[in-house]
Design an enzyme around this catalytic site. Structure first.
Site, PDB file in Angstrom:
ATOM      1  N   GLU A 137       0.852  -1.181   0.000  1.00  6.65           N
ATOM      2  CA  GLU A 137       0.000   0.000   0.000  1.00  6.65           C
ATOM      3  C   GLU A 137       0.892   1.237   0.000  1.00  6.65           C
ATOM      4  O   GLU A 137       1.721   1.411   0.897  1.00  6.65           O
ATOM      5  CB  GLU A 137      -0.917  -0.005   1.225  1.00  6.65           C
ATOM      6  CG  GLU A 137      -1.900  -1.164   1.225  1.00  6.65           C
ATOM      7  CD  GLU A 137      -2.774  -1.199   2.460  1.00  6.65           C
ATOM      8  OE1 GLU A 137      -3.990  -1.003   2.333  1.00  6.65           O
ATOM      9  OE2 GLU A 137      -2.231  -1.421   3.567  1.00  6.65           O
ATOM     10  N   ILE A 138       0.735   2.078  -1.009  1.00  5.19           N
ATOM     11  CA  ILE A 138       1.594   3.242  -1.195  1.00  5.19           C
ATOM     12  C   ILE A 138       0.793   4.499  -0.882  1.00  5.19           C
ATOM     13  O   ILE A 138      -0.296   4.700  -1.424  1.00  5.19           O
ATOM     14  CB  ILE A 138       2.125   3.335  -2.641  1.00  5.19           C
ATOM     15  CG1 ILE A 138       2.659   1.970  -3.115  1.00  5.19           C
ATOM     16  CG2 ILE A 138       3.171   4.419  -2.751  1.00  5.19           C
ATOM     17  CD1 ILE A 138       3.885   1.491  -2.408  1.00  5.19           C
TER      18      ILE A 138
END
Length: 347
Positions: A178-179
């Site tokens: 998850e960025i």
């Protein structure tokens, strides 16, 4: 060491400094080292622990071994002789360097990935120091489980450089990342984000970009919602911890490994109406379950120690009674099965 270069397509090595050599740090080290890309990773591990070299020599080979045995999820192990990924070979060829000096670790890094203690004061102290020591074009990633980038970067000169790259444990196996960019940075206009996505694409990963910061990110929020209800059902005596694990393993786990909840419930509504039909059919039951969801309050270790009769204490005792203390064999078995599931269900 090779100089930092923002162009991931250039030949030679890409230097990746890992700050923190715990479980997540070593898992990422194995992932970076095992990838067969145009620019293989040269990993520099920094950690202040006094037994760092002995610790890595004892622990890292286990992470590397499963990646040598199977590729899966687009992650290509180094081709040819698996001995190329032996610890001795990695150290001898310079692809793995161990240091107790933060300056040495980040001085020429193209990427600095931090997975240190989950404490705000640590994150806020380490990032300005890294910023002053690393090249001006180095990517900065934090593998935090829940401390927002906007909190970590408060003392940095350029707060936009710090990205959250949140893995799902164990990251050398699980493909999710998850960025999250800084709050005032538009993802479409972030060169750091573009380069980050390019790197992970070269490893066969497909990260999810979250549009804004939120406590716990997405994967943890979903997982912890299920965990809270599971703990509540155990506390109420509806089912044992072992029974609930069986329920998930024999229903939700396999279903959601193939397709996520929205797709699954869309299919559950039939070919003509999909999710709309599903909600029409059992919407009342869904609402009744939502209204009846349990609420539990986690207690800190200091409270738990004084009150062994708390729900938390009872749950921990039940789980340990059923499964005992988990060792390296148990974790290796989990990793191998996860790898097999991912190989089968990959798009």
């Amino acid at each position: 060491m090779a100089a930092s270069n923002p162009d991931m397509s250039q030949p030679g090595f890409i230097d990746i400094a890992l700050v923190g050599a715990g479980t997540i740090g070593l898992s990422f080290a194995a992932l970076h080292l095992s990838a067969a890309t145009e620019r293989p990773a040269r990993v520099i591990i920094f950690d202040p622990r006094p037994d760092l070299k002995d610790y890595i020599e004892a622990k890292l080979p286990e992470y590397l071994s499963i990646l040598v045995r199977s590729s899966g999820q687009g992650q290509k192990p180094t081709p040819g002789n698996p001995e190329a990924l032996s610890l001795a070979s990695l150290i001898e060829t310079g692809r793995l360097h161990i240091t107790s000096s933060l300056s040495e670790a980040v001085a020429q890094a193209a990427i600095v990935q931090e997975q240190g203690p989950e404490r705000v004061e640590f994150k806020q102290q380490i990032w300005p120091e890294i910023e002053s020591l690393a090249p001006p074009d180095a990517l900065f990633w934090s593998s935090t489980s829940g401390i927002p980038g906007s909190v970590q970067s408060q003392r940095m000169q350029d707060k936009s450089r710090l990205l959250i790259v949140h893995p799902f444990n164990p990251p050398h196996i699980m493909p999710l990342l998850e960025i999250i960019a800084a709050p005032d940075v538009q993802p479409s206009q972030s060169p750091c984000l573009a380069r980050t996505m390019e790197y992970w694409a070269s490893l066969g990963r497909k990260p999810v970009i979250l549009k804004e910061e939120i406590t716990g990110f997405v994967a943890n929020r979903l997982a912890f919602a299920l965990f809270r209800e599971a703990a509540y059902l155990v506390e109420k005596g509806i089912a044992s911890a072992e029974d609930i694990d069986q329920v998930v393993q024999q229903s939700l786990g396999p279903r959601w490994a193939v397709r996520g909840p929205f797709w699954s419930y869309h299919a559950g509504g039939g070919e003509e109406r999909g999710l709309e039909g599903f909600l029409d059919k059992i919407g009342d039951t869904i609402q009744a379950c939502w209204d009846d969801l349990g609420t539990l309050q986690l207690q800190g270790p200091e409270v738990l120690g004084k009150d062994s009769a708390s729900w938390q204490g009872r749950l921990c005792e039940q789980v340990e009674s059923q499964y005992g203390k988990l060792g390296s064999t148990d974790l290796r078995d989990r990793d191998e099965k996860l790898r097999s599931v991912l190989d089968i269900t990959k798009p």
